[in-house]
Design a protein around this motif. Structure first.
Motif, PDB file in Angstrom:
ATOM      1  N   LEU A 179      60.677  87.177  39.469  1.00 44.76           N
ATOM      2  CA  LEU A 179      61.874  86.695  40.153  1.00 44.76           C
ATOM      3  C   LEU A 179      61.957  85.175  40.102  1.00 44.76           C
ATOM      4  CD1 LEU A 179      64.396  87.374  41.772  1.00 44.76           C
ATOM      5  CD2 LEU A 179      62.999  87.227  43.862  1.00 44.76           C
ATOM      6  N   ALA A 180      60.824  84.491  40.219  1.00 48.24           N
ATOM      7  CA  ALA A 180      60.833  83.031  40.121  1.00 48.24           C
ATOM      8  C   ALA A 180      61.384  82.577  38.779  1.00 48.24           C
ATOM      9  CB  ALA A 180      59.418  82.490  40.334  1.00 48.24           C
ATOM     10  N   VAL A 181      60.989  83.245  37.710  1.00 46.01           N
ATOM     11  CA  VAL A 181      61.499  82.911  36.373  1.00 46.01           C
ATOM     12  C   VAL A 181      62.994  83.187  36.290  1.00 46.01           C
ATOM     13  CG1 VAL A 181      61.393  83.517  33.923  1.00 46.01           C
ATOM     14  CG2 VAL A 181      59.279  83.263  35.235  1.00 46.01           C
ATOM     15  N   GLU A 182      63.437  84.328  36.830  1.00 42.34           N
ATOM     16  CA  GLU A 182      64.865  84.665  36.799  1.00 42.34           C
ATOM     17  C   GLU A 182      65.687  83.655  37.585  1.00 42.34           C
ATOM     18  OE1 GLU A 182      66.266  86.853  34.914  1.00 42.34           O
ATOM     19  OE2 GLU A 182      64.372  87.654  34.162  1.00 42.34           O
ATOM     20  N   MET A 183      65.177  83.217  38.733  1.00 39.62           N
ATOM     21  CA  MET A 183      65.892  82.231  39.539  1.00 39.62           C
ATOM     22  C   MET A 183      66.031  80.899  38.794  1.00 39.62           C
ATOM     23  SD  MET A 183      64.256  83.013  43.315  1.00 39.62           S
ATOM     24  CE  MET A 183      64.940  81.519  44.055  1.00 39.62           C
ATOM     25  N   GLU A 184      64.955  80.463  38.146  1.00 38.98           N
ATOM     26  CA  GLU A 184      65.020  79.208  37.404  1.00 38.98           C
ATOM     27  C   GLU A 184      65.949  79.331  36.203  1.00 38.98           C
ATOM     28  OE1 GLU A 184      63.894  75.197  36.139  1.00 38.98           O
ATOM     29  OE2 GLU A 184      64.442  76.294  37.955  1.00 38.98           O
ATOM     30  N   THR A 185      65.936  80.476  35.533  1.00 41.83           N
ATOM     31  CA  THR A 185      66.845  80.702  34.405  1.00 41.83           C
ATOM     32  C   THR A 185      68.297  80.639  34.870  1.00 41.83           C
ATOM     33  OG1 THR A 185      65.218  82.074  33.266  1.00 41.83           O
ATOM     34  CG2 THR A 185      67.521  82.334  32.600  1.00 41.83           C
ATOM     35  N   LEU A 186      68.590  81.287  35.993  1.00 38.93           N
ATOM     36  CA  LEU A 186      69.948  81.285  36.522  1.00 38.93           C
ATOM     37  C   LEU A 186      70.377  79.876  36.916  1.00 38.93           C
ATOM     38  CD1 LEU A 186      72.374  83.028  37.306  1.00 38.93           C
ATOM     39  CD2 LEU A 186      71.293  83.393  39.534  1.00 38.93           C
ATOM     40  N   ALA A 187      69.471  79.118  37.527  1.00 37.60           N
ATOM     41  CA  ALA A 187      69.792  77.739  37.910  1.00 37.60           C
ATOM     42  C   ALA A 187      70.082  76.891  36.672  1.00 37.60           C
ATOM     43  CB  ALA A 187      68.642  77.142  38.720  1.00 37.60           C
ATOM     44  N   ARG A 188      69.303  77.085  35.621  1.00 40.70           N
ATOM     45  CA  ARG A 188      69.530  76.329  34.378  1.00 40.70           C
ATOM     46  C   ARG A 188      70.879  76.699  33.768  1.00 40.70           C
ATOM     47  NH1 ARG A 188      65.302  77.799  31.947  1.00 40.70           N
ATOM     48  NH2 ARG A 188      66.123  79.318  30.469  1.00 40.70           N
ATOM     49  N   GLN A 189      71.193  77.988  33.727  1.00 34.68           N
ATOM     50  CA  GLN A 189      72.479  78.425  33.175  1.00 34.68           C
ATOM     51  C   GLN A 189      73.644  77.868  33.988  1.00 34.68           C
ATOM     52  OE1 GLN A 189      71.679  82.610  33.440  1.00 34.68           O
ATOM     53  NE2 GLN A 189      70.895  82.760  31.340  1.00 34.68           N
ATOM     54  N   TYR A 190      73.510  77.876  35.311  1.00 33.78           N
ATOM     55  CA  TYR A 190      74.568  77.377  36.177  1.00 33.78           C
ATOM     56  C   TYR A 190      74.767  75.876  35.977  1.00 33.78           C
ATOM     57  CZ  TYR A 190      77.193  76.617  40.559  1.00 33.78           C
ATOM     58  OH  TYR A 190      78.142  76.287  41.496  1.00 33.78           O
ATOM     59  N   ALA A 191      73.660  75.144  35.848  1.00 29.62           N
ATOM     60  CA  ALA A 191      73.753  73.696  35.636  1.00 29.62           C
ATOM     61  C   ALA A 191      74.494  73.383  34.344  1.00 29.62           C
ATOM     62  CB  ALA A 191      72.352  73.080  35.624  1.00 29.62           C
ATOM     63  N   ILE A 192      74.192  74.123  33.290  1.00 30.03           N
ATOM     64  CA  ILE A 192      74.855  73.897  32.000  1.00 30.03           C
ATOM     65  C   ILE A 192      76.323  74.311  32.073  1.00 30.03           C
ATOM     66  CG2 ILE A 192      74.922  74.601  29.571  1.00 30.03           C
ATOM     67  CD1 ILE A 192      71.836  74.867  29.774  1.00 30.03           C
ATOM     68  N   ALA A 193      76.596  75.444  32.749  1.00 28.85           N
ATOM     69  CA  ALA A 193      77.982  75.906  32.875  1.00 28.85           C
ATOM     70  C   ALA A 193      78.838  74.896  33.623  1.00 28.85           C
ATOM     71  CB  ALA A 193      78.018  77.255  33.587  1.00 28.85           C
ATOM     72  N   LEU A 194      78.272  74.222  34.615  1.00 30.05           N
ATOM     73  CA  LEU A 194      79.031  73.210  35.354  1.00 30.05           C
ATOM     74  C   LEU A 194      79.419  72.038  34.454  1.00 30.05           C
ATOM     75  CD1 LEU A 194      77.022  73.174  38.703  1.00 30.05           C
ATOM     76  CD2 LEU A 194      79.405  73.899  38.413  1.00 30.05           C
ATOM     77  N   GLN A 195      78.594  71.773  33.449  1.00 29.64           N
ATOM     78  CA  GLN A 195      78.930  70.716  32.491  1.00 29.64           C
ATOM     79  C   GLN A 195      80.009  71.170  31.509  1.00 29.64           C
ATOM     80  OE1 GLN A 195      75.364  68.678  30.811  1.00 29.64           O
ATOM     81  NE2 GLN A 195      74.210  69.953  32.234  1.00 29.64           N
ATOM     82  N   VAL A 196      80.015  72.463  31.199  1.00 31.32           N
ATOM     83  CA  VAL A 196      81.004  73.012  30.255  1.00 31.32           C
ATOM     84  C   VAL A 196      82.379  73.101  30.894  1.00 31.32           C
ATOM     85  CG1 VAL A 196      81.625  75.065  28.917  1.00 31.32           C
ATOM     86  CG2 VAL A 196      79.241  74.268  28.966  1.00 31.32           C
ATOM     87  N   GLY A 197      82.407  73.527  32.145  1.00 30.22           N
ATOM     88  CA  GLY A 197      83.695  73.727  32.807  1.00 30.22           C
ATOM     89  C   GLY A 197      83.509  74.272  34.207  1.00 30.22           C
ATOM     90  N   ALA A 198      84.392  75.204  34.610  1.00 31.86           N
ATOM     91  CA  ALA A 198      84.356  75.793  35.952  1.00 31.86           C
ATOM     92  C   ALA A 198      83.808  77.215  35.849  1.00 31.86           C
ATOM     93  CB  ALA A 198      85.750  75.795  36.567  1.00 31.86           C
ATOM     94  N   PRO A 199      82.564  77.448  36.223  1.00 30.76           N
ATOM     95  CA  PRO A 199      81.997  78.795  36.121  1.00 30.76           C
ATOM     96  C   PRO A 199      82.792  79.806  36.951  1.00 30.76           C
ATOM     97  CG  PRO A 199      80.284  77.171  36.566  1.00 30.76           C
ATOM     98  CD  PRO A 199      81.597  76.478  36.736  1.00 30.76           C
ATOM     99  N   ILE A 200      82.919  81.001  36.419  1.00 31.83           N
ATOM    100  CA  ILE A 200      83.621  82.082  37.117  1.00 31.83           C
ATOM    101  C   ILE A 200      82.631  82.793  38.024  1.00 31.83           C
ATOM    102  CG2 ILE A 200      84.827  84.281  36.816  1.00 31.83           C
ATOM    103  CD1 ILE A 200      85.768  83.155  34.075  1.00 31.83           C
ATOM    104  N   ILE A 201      82.989  82.945  39.299  1.00 34.48           N
ATOM    105  CA  ILE A 201      82.115  83.579  40.284  1.00 34.48           C
ATOM    106  C   ILE A 201      82.448  85.064  40.363  1.00 34.48           C
ATOM    107  CG2 ILE A 201      81.261  83.520  42.651  1.00 34.48           C
ATOM    108  CD1 ILE A 201      80.876  80.913  41.050  1.00 34.48           C
TER     109      ILE A 201
END
Length: 229
Positions: A179-201
């Motif tokens: 779960l720790a790995v999954e949480m860090e992966t999700l945080a990394r993806q979210y950080a990159i998505a915020l740079q690309v545009g507006a992530p869809i929730i």
């Protein structure tokens, strides 16, 4: 012959070995560095927790500190300074068998901003709900930090700690690390998505359905079977 729990092959020794292995995994998985991060596992009437101040590569099974749920220990080494939230999480949540605390870069970056992580990917369901909450700041090792962590973990398997790091839990140490790995992966993806545009929730009801499906998701032993949704 009187049973000695510290003999090689004993249940306590195997549990301590698993804590040592997990502490080293934190480093190799990029979740922690130096002497940061700590791990605990439920054992007998109490729990085992990594000691304070010893680098993961130098840890041995005999360095792992057995503790009671009253917060006492009899060991040559002191437990991690974060032993309070390990104890309180394990005491409050009987379904949890292990706790992992680390300072991975992306989870910690959101924690530095006091920001939760929303449902930008269905994998957030692995945490048990539509958000990874961020607990308010409190000094490390304090009762206040433990109280904030317990609140942020209500109905969740993991959370962020403001200006600090993250906590991941699981019924087993293997699942807590996963779960720790999954949480860090999700945080990394979210950080990159915020740079690309507006992530869809994703909507809460979609995450609720996925949470149900995820009750059989995650690492499994061969004895459990290997089928996943």
């Amino acid at each position: 012959m009187q049973h000695n729990p510290h003999l090689p092959g004993s249940d306590e020794n195997r549990a301590a070995d698993s804590v040592v292995a997990a502490m080293r995994d934190l480093i190799t998985l990029g979740l922690s560095q130096g002497t940061s991060g700590n791990v605990s596992v439920r054992h007998g009437a109490g729990f085992l927790v990594s000691p304070t101040g010893i680098p993961a590569e130098a840890l041995r099974a005999e360095d792992i500190v057995p503790m009671t749920f009253t917060g006492t220990w009899e060991h040559r080494l002191a437990p991690s300074s974060e032993w309070r939230f390990h104890r309180d999480i394990l005491a409050r949540r009987p379904e949890i068998g292990a706790v992992v605390h680390a300072h991975p870069t992306y989870c910690t970056a959101f924690a530095l901003c006091g920001r939760m992580i929303p449902a930008v990917h269905y994998m957030i369901a692995a945490v048990g709900g539509p958000t990874i909450r961020c607990a308010p700041y409190a000094p490390y090792g304090t009762d206040a930090l433990s109280a904030h962590a317990l609140e942020a973990l209500e109905g969740r398997g993991g959370c962020l700690l403001a200006n600090h790091g993250m906590i991941a839990t699981g019924p087993t140490l293997e699942k807590a690390l996963w779960l720790a790995v999954e949480m860090e992966t999700l945080a990394r993806q979210y950080a990159i998505a915020l740079q690309v545009g507006a992530p869809i929730i994703l909507p809460d009801d979609e995450i609720a359905r996925t949470v149900e499906r995820f009750k059989t998701y995650g690492p499994r032993s061969r004895a459990d079977g290997l089928v996943q949704p």
